[in-house]
Design a protein around this motif. Structure first.
Motif, PDB file in Angstrom:
ATOM      1  N   VAL A   4       0.848  -1.199   0.000  1.00 42.35           N
ATOM      2  CA  VAL A   4       0.000   0.000   0.000  1.00 42.35           C
ATOM      3  C   VAL A   4       0.877   1.239   0.000  1.00 42.35           C
ATOM      4  N   THR A   5       0.457   2.261  -0.730  1.00 43.56           N
ATOM      5  CA  THR A   5       1.029   3.591  -0.574  1.00 43.56           C
ATOM      6  C   THR A   5      -0.069   4.499  -0.033  1.00 43.56           C
ATOM      7  N   TYR A   6       0.303   5.326   0.959  1.00 40.51           N
ATOM      8  CA  TYR A   6      -0.701   6.138   1.639  1.00 40.51           C
ATOM      9  C   TYR A   6      -0.065   7.447   2.093  1.00 40.51           C
ATOM     10  N   LEU A  46      -5.763   1.650   8.434  1.00 39.46           N
ATOM     11  CA  LEU A  46      -4.640   0.715   8.328  1.00 39.46           C
ATOM     12  C   LEU A  46      -5.043  -0.687   8.774  1.00 39.46           C
ATOM     13  N   LEU A  49      -7.026  -2.129   5.850  1.00 42.87           N
ATOM     14  CA  LEU A  49      -6.175  -2.463   4.707  1.00 42.87           C
ATOM     15  C   LEU A  49      -5.465  -3.800   4.917  1.00 42.87           C
ATOM     16  N   ALA A  51      -2.387  -4.620   5.274  1.00 43.47           N
ATOM     17  CA  ALA A  51      -1.315  -4.757   4.281  1.00 43.47           C
ATOM     18  C   ALA A  51      -0.101  -5.448   4.889  1.00 43.47           C
ATOM     19  N   VAL A  54       3.271  -0.851   4.141  1.00 45.17           N
ATOM     20  CA  VAL A  54       2.643   0.428   3.792  1.00 45.17           C
ATOM     21  C   VAL A  54       3.738   1.469   3.604  1.00 45.17           C
ATOM     22  N   THR A  83       1.934  -4.657  10.853  1.00 44.10           N
ATOM     23  CA  THR A  83       3.040  -3.891  10.245  1.00 44.10           C
ATOM     24  C   THR A  83       3.640  -3.031  11.351  1.00 44.10           C
ATOM     25  N   TYR A 102       6.167  -2.268   7.893  1.00 44.43           N
ATOM     26  CA  TYR A 102       6.037  -3.598   7.298  1.00 44.43           C
ATOM     27  C   TYR A 102       5.925  -4.668   8.381  1.00 44.43           C
ATOM     28  N   PRO A 323      -5.707   5.652   0.268  1.00 44.80           N
ATOM     29  CA  PRO A 323      -4.683   4.631   0.009  1.00 44.80           C
ATOM     30  C   PRO A 323      -4.840   3.992  -1.373  1.00 44.80           C
ATOM     31  N   SER A 325      -3.704   0.314  -3.062  1.00 42.06           N
ATOM     32  CA  SER A 325      -3.150  -0.997  -2.722  1.00 42.06           C
ATOM     33  C   SER A 325      -2.825  -1.776  -3.992  1.00 42.06           C
TER      34      SER A 325
END
Length: 331
Positions: A4-6, A46, A49, A51, A54, A83, A102, A323, A325
């Motif tokens: 994910v980028t946020y 978060l 998500l 993830a 991130v 994460t 992470y 976000p 993903s």
């Protein structure tokens, strides 16, 4: 695997000078949102998500007393996120770092800044003739990209690069001519940074590495009138022929009826919101064999996000960006 980028707007405002989380009724960096509400909203997003990693854009500050990774890990512990380990790169003077949160049970991650003759280290300077006057200009990143060497527990090696490119507003301009002149100069610098970043990407791809570029590029084809002066946006330059992102590519298609967006901003002059596609996850072509699936978690464009009222409200309170993903069939 989910990456994910946020971009979390003014995440730094939720921490004191000792990186202690402040969840109270005082104003956050978000207009009309207190620190308790924003902090809880970020945690909810978060958690939802879920993830494996991130890329946090506008992560908490690193400075004389503060440390971005310590703040993020304290937030992760408070929110109960898996994460729970953070890594960051070169500190900035903007109070907006780039960092990766992470899950260490899934990924091994190491900061690994690179340097070459064609693309210096990102905390260094890049020489390029910006205005075609046969003189080299010196360009620097205000927010140096974060370069990471990543390995999955299954042994897959990935090169992750977190980026936050930004063309500064024309501060100090008093006339329309000054606005245009400063805006064009700032756009030139942003495009130079995109060229610098793309050179690094190309080196990794040519070396046979799997590359993923994640972050806020603050640009897209057709974003403003100055793009016509240069022929390409910084998004197109970064992506080049080496990377792919379906959201970025949708902007290159003529007369696309519905364009995606990753952010929502309020214009106080028109008293209306406007939308923009600024956040991307670009992958090298070798990763297309792993079933990539992109998703923008936009509460007014993604039906599942809209129907989930707690998630919808959290997305709106957490940030002015949403976000993005990427799911890959990796272990």
């Amino acid at each position: 695997m989910r990456l994910v980028t946020y971009n979390i707007e003014w995440f730094a405002h939720l921490f004191d000078d000792a990186d202690n989380l402040m969840l109270d009724d005082q104003s956050s960096g978000r207009y009309g949102v207190d620190r308790y509400t924003q902090g809880r909203a970020i945690a909810h997003v978060l958690q939802r998500l879920d993830a494996d990693a991130v890329m946090v854009v506008e992560a908490p500050n690193t400075g004389r007393k503060q440390r971005c990774t310590r703040a993020l890990e304290r937030f992760a512990a408070e929110a109960g996120l898996r994460t729970d380990t953070a890594v960051s790169g070169f500190a900035t003077d903007t109070h907006q770092e780039i960092a990766l949160l992470y899950d260490p049970a899934v990924l091994d991650v190491e900061a690994d800044p690179q340097a070459s003759k064609r693309a210096p280290r990102f905390d260094d300077s890049f020489l390029i003739d910006l205005d075609v006057d046969d003189r080299m200009d010196r360009v620097r990143f205000s927010k140096p990209p974060l370069e990471l060497q990543v390995r999955t527990k299954g042994g897959m090696a990935l090169r992750l690069i977190g980026a936050h490119l930004k063309s500064k507003a024309p501060h100090g301009a008093e006339t329309a001519e000054e606005v245009a002149r400063i805006s064009i100069a700032n756009r030139r610098k942003q495009l130079a940074q995109a060229i610098w970043l793309h050179r690094r990407i190309k080196e990794h791809v040519e070396a046979g590495e799997n590359v993923i570029v994640m972050g806020d590029l603050n640009d897209g084809p057709g974003l403003d009138e100055y793009e016509r002066l240069f022929g390409k946006s910084s998004v197109e330059i970064v992506m080049g022929a080496e990377l792919t992102d379906p959201h970025a590519q949708s902007l290159l298609k003529p007369r696309e009826p519905v364009l995606p967006s990753t952010s929502r901003f309020y214009n106080p002059e028109t008293k209306r919101y406007f939308r923009a596609l600024l956040d991307y996850i670009m992958i090298s072509h070798g990763l297309e064999a792993y079933g990539p699936h992109w998703r923008i978690w936009h509460p007014f464009e993604d039906a599942e996000c809209y129907d989930d009222i707690p998630l919808r409200e959290a997305l709106l309170a957490a940030s002015d960006h949403f976000p993005v993903s990427l799911d890959l069939e990796l272990t």
